[in-house]
Design a protein around this motif. Structure first.
Motif, PDB file in Angstrom:
ATOM      1  N   TYR A 106       0.842  -1.212   0.000  1.00 51.27           N
ATOM      2  CA  TYR A 106       0.000   0.000   0.000  1.00 51.27           C
ATOM      3  C   TYR A 106       0.871   1.255   0.000  1.00 51.27           C
ATOM      4  O   TYR A 106       0.680   2.166  -0.813  1.00 51.27           O
ATOM      5  CB  TYR A 106      -0.911  -0.077   1.230  1.00 51.27           C
ATOM      6  N   ARG A 109       2.566   1.694  -3.308  1.00 55.73           N
ATOM      7  CA  ARG A 109       1.668   2.207  -4.343  1.00 55.73           C
ATOM      8  C   ARG A 109       1.418   3.706  -4.186  1.00 55.73           C
ATOM      9  O   ARG A 109       1.351   4.444  -5.173  1.00 55.73           O
ATOM     10  CB  ARG A 109       0.324   1.466  -4.289  1.00 55.73           C
ATOM     11  N   GLU A 110       1.312   4.164  -2.927  1.00 56.30           N
ATOM     12  CA  GLU A 110       1.108   5.595  -2.699  1.00 56.30           C
ATOM     13  C   GLU A 110       2.320   6.381  -3.183  1.00 56.30           C
ATOM     14  O   GLU A 110       2.207   7.481  -3.689  1.00 56.30           O
ATOM     15  CB  GLU A 110       0.835   5.873  -1.216  1.00 56.30           C
ATOM     16  N   PRO A 113       2.488   5.295  -7.824  1.00 56.56           N
ATOM     17  CA  PRO A 113       1.197   4.767  -8.327  1.00 56.56           C
ATOM     18  C   PRO A 113       1.320   4.077  -9.684  1.00 56.56           C
ATOM     19  O   PRO A 113       0.467   3.283 -10.046  1.00 56.56           O
ATOM     20  CB  PRO A 113       0.325   6.022  -8.432  1.00 56.56           C
ATOM     21  N   MET A 136      -2.777  -3.430  -8.272  1.00 54.64           N
ATOM     22  CA  MET A 136      -1.412  -3.121  -8.718  1.00 54.64           C
ATOM     23  C   MET A 136      -0.979  -4.128  -9.773  1.00 54.64           C
ATOM     24  O   MET A 136      -1.141  -5.332  -9.570  1.00 54.64           O
ATOM     25  CB  MET A 136      -0.443  -3.173  -7.527  1.00 54.64           C
ATOM     26  N   SER A 138       1.463  -6.569 -11.786  1.00 50.97           N
ATOM     27  CA  SER A 138       2.593  -7.324 -11.238  1.00 50.97           C
ATOM     28  C   SER A 138       3.072  -8.389 -12.209  1.00 50.97           C
ATOM     29  O   SER A 138       2.340  -8.789 -13.119  1.00 50.97           O
ATOM     30  CB  SER A 138       2.170  -7.992  -9.937  1.00 50.97           C
TER      31      SER A 138
END
Ligand SMILES: *Cc1c(COP(=O)(O)O)cnc(C)c1O
Length: 389
Positions: A106, A109-110, A113, A136, A138
């Motif tokens: 998380y 991703r922040e 992005p 996400m 991958s």
């Protein structure tokens, strides 16, 4: 308890039966990574209270029945152990390794992005679900025979997507063979490909509980270059309730901190209410073992693992383990044995994990069972093993 009745005789019986079952099952665990040598009876009195560590562990909440101070002490212990920069880390006690892994992804991703996530095909099954939840993209990377990520495949795959930031989900102890991906080797790939935007999360669910005490120690911690790390509390350390520790670089956490008026603190964790009892267990374990005790416990597990490899090989069952690992891998054995000893199998392989509390005697009992199966037909063996219980 007002308005409550005493349990009926039938319900009491059901409870007693459950207790006996759980006790018996605990005596034949060999395949799952749970420490069995803990005694937290000194803490039972805390179960009388609605303890809840809701919100950020480092910021007082208006809800006062909490164990935040102990939680912070536990986190500090692990931040030092995993060589996080002083004053530069943050973390909390989770419901288990999976939550910490999700938290790491998380934050990644922040931060990035538009990144691609790379993880090896030996990664824990929960990670794909988390990637799906977080939406996400991958790519799975091949693994070597021992379960470690194939650095060449990682290099080539990142090169093909080198316009995207890189998130590597690294395994510090895979579920099946306890293989460790080398963080320094992964970083050298970034250097080679001139990748400047990257994030490395370490999934150290089991192995993180002890690998700092081994020599050699894998390249896995903050000093080696990770951005976040997750470890389970109920695995190597031991806890009757699943729990874990997630540690991250503080600057990453600051990007997602939102203040919430209702709880009077900052909502920086994944869940709302948080377990206030499990931090107490971990605190107690740290106080009672200390670094020296954890080290001795580690040595003992490695000793039992070495014993197991030898014992299996002696009866003609080819067994092996990764360097300084407490997981012993061998070919799948008859189903009845896997059921009795609660062994997980994957791709024709199975393993035992020599957790704290497992002794040579338990290994010997399994060896006896294996010898027994060798001298009987499949059907007979099944009946023998099941009846034995
Ligand atoms: C056990 C394990 C997990 C999951 O941890 P939980 O504490 O069960 O949530 C994740 N990754 C690896 C490698 C594990 O061994």
């Amino acid at each position: 308890m007002r308005y409550a009745n005493a349990l009926s005789e039938k319900d009491t019986q059901e409870l007693d039966q459950l207790y006996a079952n759980i006790k018996a099952k605990t005596a034949t665990v060999l395949g799952y990574p749970v420490a069995m040598d803990f005694d937290y009876s000194e803490l039972y009195r805390f179960l009388q209270f609605p303890v809840n560590n809701i919100g950020d562990p480092f910021i007082e909440s208006t809800y006062g029945i909490s164990t935040r101070a102990m939680e912070a002490e536990v986190l500090d212990f692990f931040a030092r152990l995993y060589r996080a920069e002083q004053g530069g880390w943050w973390g909390y006690i989770t419901n288990g390794g999976s939550e910490g892994n999700m938290y790491g992804l998380y934050l990644a991703r922040e931060l990035y992005p538009k990144a691609m996530v790379y993880y090896s095909e030996s990664t824990h099954y929960s990670v794909q679900k988390n990637l799906h939840l977080l939406d996400m993209p991958s790519i799975a990377i091949r693994t070597k025979e021992n379960g470690e990520i194939d650095y060449e495949d990682l290099h080539d795959t990142i090169r093909m997507n080198r316009n995207m930031p890189v998130i590597v989900f690294a395994n510090i102890g895979t579920t099946m063979t306890e293989a460790r991906d080398d963080i320094r080797k992964i970083k050298s790939i970034f250097k080679d490909l001139a990748i400047h935007h990257y994030y490395i999360h370490a999934d150290a669910a089991l192995t993180g509980g002890y690998c700092s005490y081994t020599d050699p120690c894998p390249a896995f911690d903050f000093e080696d270059g990770i951005d976040s790390l997750s470890v389970s509390g109920h695995k190597f350390i031991g806890s009757p309730i699943p729990c874990g520790i997630v540690l991250v670089k503080k600057s990453h956490r600051d990007r997602i901190a939102n203040s919430v008026a209702y709880i009077g603190t900052v909502d920086t964790t994944i869940t709302g209410s948080r377990n206030g009892i499990t931090p107490l267990f971990l605190w107690y374990a740290i106080k009672r073992y200390g670094l020296e005790g954890f080290k001795l416990r580690t040595e003992r597990c490695l000793q039992v693992a070495a014993y197991a490899v030898e014992a299996f090989n002696k009866i003609g069952l080819a067994a092996w383990r990764n360097e300084q690992a407490i997981t012993v891998v061998f070919a799948e054995i008859p189903k009845a044995l896997c059921l009795k000893w609660q062994l997980a199998s994957d791709n024709g392989r199975t393993h035992i994990i020599c957790m704290p509390g497992i002794t040579e005697e338990r290994i010997d009992l399994l060896v006896q069972d294996i010898l027994l199966t060798a001298s009987h037909s499949k059907e007979e063996t099944f009946n023998l093993i099941i009846k034995q219980k």
